[in-house]
Design a protein around this motif. Structure first.
Motif, PDB file in Angstrom:
ATOM      1  N   LEU A  85       0.829  -1.201   0.000  1.00 19.00           N
ATOM      2  CA  LEU A  85       0.000   0.000   0.000  1.00 19.00           C
ATOM      3  C   LEU A  85       0.867   1.257   0.000  1.00 19.00           C
ATOM      4  O   LEU A  85       1.803   1.377   0.781  1.00 19.00           O
ATOM      5  CB  LEU A  85      -0.894  -0.024   1.245  1.00 19.00           C
ATOM      6  N   LYS A  86       0.559   2.174  -0.897  1.00 19.87           N
ATOM      7  CA  LYS A  86       1.315   3.432  -0.979  1.00 19.87           C
ATOM      8  C   LYS A  86       0.508   4.621  -0.475  1.00 19.87           C
ATOM      9  O   LYS A  86       1.082   5.593  -0.019  1.00 19.87           O
ATOM     10  CB  LYS A  86       1.757   3.714  -2.427  1.00 19.87           C
ATOM     11  N   VAL A  87      -0.822   4.555  -0.584  1.00 19.87           N
ATOM     12  CA  VAL A  87      -1.687   5.633  -0.122  1.00 19.87           C
ATOM     13  C   VAL A  87      -2.798   5.012   0.709  1.00 19.87           C
ATOM     14  O   VAL A  87      -3.398   4.018   0.300  1.00 19.87           O
ATOM     15  CB  VAL A  87      -2.295   6.415  -1.322  1.00 19.87           C
ATOM     16  N   THR A  88      -3.087   5.606   1.859  1.00 22.07           N
ATOM     17  CA  THR A  88      -4.102   5.037   2.746  1.00 22.07           C
ATOM     18  C   THR A  88      -5.487   5.589   2.434  1.00 22.07           C
ATOM     19  O   THR A  88      -5.654   6.482   1.598  1.00 22.07           O
ATOM     20  CB  THR A  88      -3.748   5.325   4.214  1.00 22.07           C
ATOM     21  N   HIS A  89      -6.474   5.055   3.132  1.00 21.95           N
ATOM     22  CA  HIS A  89      -7.891   5.388   2.970  1.00 21.95           C
ATOM     23  C   HIS A  89      -8.129   6.870   3.300  1.00 21.95           C
ATOM     24  O   HIS A  89      -7.541   7.408   4.241  1.00 21.95           O
ATOM     25  CB  HIS A  89      -8.695   4.474   3.905  1.00 21.95           C
ATOM     26  N   ASN A  90      -9.001   7.511   2.522  1.00 17.16           N
ATOM     27  CA  ASN A  90      -9.430   8.905   2.721  1.00 17.16           C
ATOM     28  C   ASN A  90      -8.340   9.948   2.470  1.00 17.16           C
ATOM     29  O   ASN A  90      -8.434  11.059   2.977  1.00 17.16           O
ATOM     30  CB  ASN A  90     -10.015   9.123   4.127  1.00 17.16           C
ATOM     31  N   LYS A  91      -7.316   9.620   1.707  1.00 14.93           N
ATOM     32  CA  LYS A  91      -6.284  10.600   1.345  1.00 14.93           C
ATOM     33  C   LYS A  91      -6.580  11.142  -0.049  1.00 14.93           C
ATOM     34  O   LYS A  91      -7.041  10.410  -0.930  1.00 14.93           O
ATOM     35  CB  LYS A  91      -4.889   9.972   1.355  1.00 14.93           C
ATOM     36  N   VAL A  92      -6.274  12.389  -0.252  1.00 12.39           N
ATOM     37  CA  VAL A  92      -6.451  13.008  -1.564  1.00 12.39           C
ATOM     38  C   VAL A  92      -5.182  12.771  -2.389  1.00 12.39           C
ATOM     39  O   VAL A  92      -4.068  13.008  -1.907  1.00 12.39           O
ATOM     40  CB  VAL A  92      -6.718  14.523  -1.424  1.00 12.39           C
ATOM     41  N   VAL A  93      -5.373  12.261  -3.625  1.00  7.95           N
ATOM     42  CA  VAL A  93      -4.226  11.967  -4.496  1.00  7.95           C
ATOM     43  C   VAL A  93      -4.440  12.631  -5.853  1.00  7.95           C
ATOM     44  O   VAL A  93      -5.577  12.747  -6.325  1.00  7.95           O
ATOM     45  CB  VAL A  93      -4.021  10.447  -4.696  1.00  7.95           C
ATOM     46  N   PRO A  94      -3.350  13.051  -6.503  1.00 10.11           N
ATOM     47  CA  PRO A  94      -3.481  13.574  -7.866  1.00 10.11           C
ATOM     48  C   PRO A  94      -3.578  12.431  -8.875  1.00 10.11           C
ATOM     49  O   PRO A  94      -3.253  11.285  -8.574  1.00 10.11           O
ATOM     50  CB  PRO A  94      -2.185  14.360  -8.054  1.00 10.11           C
ATOM     51  N   ALA A  95      -4.000  12.749 -10.076  1.00 12.09           N
ATOM     52  CA  ALA A  95      -4.106  11.749 -11.135  1.00 12.09           C
ATOM     53  C   ALA A  95      -2.723  11.200 -11.470  1.00 12.09           C
ATOM     54  O   ALA A  95      -1.739  11.928 -11.502  1.00 12.09           O
ATOM     55  CB  ALA A  95      -4.748  12.363 -12.370  1.00 12.09           C
ATOM     56  N   GLY A  96      -2.634   9.884 -11.682  1.00 11.16           N
ATOM     57  CA  GLY A  96      -1.375   9.241 -12.046  1.00 11.16           C
ATOM     58  C   GLY A  96      -0.568   8.736 -10.866  1.00 11.16           C
ATOM     59  O   GLY A  96       0.460   8.085 -11.061  1.00 11.16           O
ATOM     60  N   SER A  97      -0.979   9.004  -9.645  1.00 13.77           N
ATOM     61  CA  SER A  97      -0.186   8.553  -8.491  1.00 13.77           C
ATOM     62  C   SER A  97      -0.445   7.077  -8.209  1.00 13.77           C
ATOM     63  O   SER A  97      -1.556   6.562  -8.395  1.00 13.77           O
ATOM     64  CB  SER A  97      -0.500   9.398  -7.259  1.00 13.77           C
ATOM     65  N   ILE A  98       0.592   6.401  -7.748  1.00 19.55           N
ATOM     66  CA  ILE A  98       0.520   4.963  -7.475  1.00 19.55           C
ATOM     67  C   ILE A  98      -0.199   4.752  -6.152  1.00 19.55           C
ATOM     68  O   ILE A  98       0.113   5.385  -5.142  1.00 19.55           O
ATOM     69  CB  ILE A  98       1.930   4.352  -7.451  1.00 19.55           C
ATOM     70  N   LEU A  99      -1.159   3.821  -6.166  1.00 18.83           N
ATOM     71  CA  LEU A  99      -1.933   3.517  -4.971  1.00 18.83           C
ATOM     72  C   LEU A  99      -1.470   2.231  -4.294  1.00 18.83           C
ATOM     73  O   LEU A  99      -1.410   2.152  -3.073  1.00 18.83           O
ATOM     74  CB  LEU A  99      -3.418   3.389  -5.317  1.00 18.83           C
ATOM     75  N   PHE A 100      -1.175   1.201  -5.113  1.00 19.08           N
ATOM     76  CA  PHE A 100      -0.856  -0.113  -4.546  1.00 19.08           C
ATOM     77  C   PHE A 100       0.055  -0.862  -5.514  1.00 19.08           C
ATOM     78  O   PHE A 100      -0.269  -0.987  -6.696  1.00 19.08           O
ATOM     79  CB  PHE A 100      -2.163  -0.905  -4.352  1.00 19.08           C
ATOM     80  N   ARG A 101       1.193  -1.344  -5.041  1.00 20.48           N
ATOM     81  CA  ARG A 101       2.082  -2.202  -5.844  1.00 20.48           C
ATOM     82  C   ARG A 101       1.904  -3.634  -5.389  1.00 20.48           C
ATOM     83  O   ARG A 101       1.894  -3.904  -4.194  1.00 20.48           O
ATOM     84  CB  ARG A 101       3.543  -1.791  -5.683  1.00 20.48           C
ATOM     85  N   GLN A 102       1.814  -4.560  -6.353  1.00 22.89           N
ATOM     86  CA  GLN A 102       1.523  -5.947  -5.997  1.00 22.89           C
ATOM     87  C   GLN A 102       2.055  -6.900  -7.055  1.00 22.89           C
ATOM     88  O   GLN A 102       2.355  -6.513  -8.172  1.00 22.89           O
ATOM     89  CB  GLN A 102       0.007  -6.126  -5.830  1.00 22.89           C
ATOM     90  N   ARG A 103       2.194  -8.169  -6.670  1.00 23.69           N
ATOM     91  CA  ARG A 103       2.507  -9.254  -7.599  1.00 23.69           C
ATOM     92  C   ARG A 103       1.232 -10.065  -7.767  1.00 23.69           C
ATOM     93  O   ARG A 103       0.759 -10.691  -6.821  1.00 23.69           O
ATOM     94  CB  ARG A 103       3.615 -10.166  -7.037  1.00 23.69           C
ATOM     95  N   GLY A 104       0.674 -10.054  -8.949  1.00 24.55           N
ATOM     96  CA  GLY A 104      -0.641 -10.656  -9.117  1.00 24.55           C
ATOM     97  C   GLY A 104      -1.682  -9.656  -8.647  1.00 24.55           C
ATOM     98  O   GLY A 104      -1.359  -8.583  -8.151  1.00 24.55           O
ATOM     99  N   GLN A 105      -2.937 -10.010  -8.788  1.00 25.10           N
ATOM    100  CA  GLN A 105      -3.987  -9.049  -8.466  1.00 25.10           C
ATOM    101  C   GLN A 105      -4.643  -9.404  -7.138  1.00 25.10           C
ATOM    102  O   GLN A 105      -5.648 -10.105  -7.093  1.00 25.10           O
ATOM    103  CB  GLN A 105      -5.013  -9.004  -9.587  1.00 25.10           C
ATOM    104  N   THR A 106      -4.070  -8.923  -6.049  1.00 25.58           N
ATOM    105  CA  THR A 106      -4.670  -9.142  -4.735  1.00 25.58           C
ATOM    106  C   THR A 106      -5.700  -8.061  -4.432  1.00 25.58           C
ATOM    107  O   THR A 106      -6.710  -8.337  -3.802  1.00 25.58           O
ATOM    108  CB  THR A 106      -3.601  -9.154  -3.638  1.00 25.58           C
TER     109      THR A 106
END
Length: 165
Positions: A85-106
């Motif tokens: 997880l790169k950004v937590t719940h209820n945070k404001v993010v700009p377009a294009g920012s990474i939210l979650f990095r993962q191997r496979g689709q968890t």
């Protein structure tokens, strides 16, 4: 020798091993005319060690003269991939920012979220991050609940000019 009874052969076995062990204890007789040290009975040292090895006497092994290769097999480690997880719940993010990095689709993409080629989830619009659980596939056989991340677009706040009284 083959005509002896089995109990007799068993009784000879300790005596045979004792003879092999005593052959190793015999002292060496060195002579200036001999090229190799000789034993009392006329056997050479190398021949005697071969006979001892054939008799089965243990702990007469030769020491290793080269270092084993086991110590060079360790000492490697890969770089950490920094997944998660790169950004937590209820945070404001700009377009294009990474939210979650993962191997496979968890974690699955929701509204205004896209998937990269390495399954990285990123925002397609500026907004607030929301995580939820829900059914991704809407079929009869798909009942598993999955984690989903959404981006709720920010609504622009209308500025009102209020004149002071």
């Amino acid at each position: 020798f083959h005509q002896l009874a089995l109990p007799t052969m068993r009784s000879l076995l300790p005596a045979l091993l004792a003879f092999c062990a005593s052959a190793a204890v015999l002292y060496l007789v060195t002579s200036p005319s001999l090229t190799e040290p000789q034993l009392e009975y006329g056997l050479s040292v190398s021949r005697m060690t071969q006979n001892i090895a054939k008799c089965g006497v243990r702990d007469m092994s030769v020491m290793a003269h080269k270092k084993g290769s086991g110590s060079t097999e360790n000492g490697r480690d890969s770089q950490s991939k920094r997944l998660g997880l790169k950004v937590t719940h209820n945070k404001v993010v700009p377009a294009g920012s990474i939210l979650f990095r993962q191997r496979g689709q968890t974690v699955h993409p929701g509204k205004n979220v896209a998937v990269g080629k390495d399954y990285t989830l990123y925002a397609t619009k500026t907004g607030v991050v929301r995580f939820s659980n829900g059914a991704v596939n809407q079929g009869k056989k798909h009942h598993k609940m999955r984690k989903i991340v959404h981006i709720i677009p920010e609504e622009p706040v209308a500025e009102t000019n209020v004149e002071s009284l």
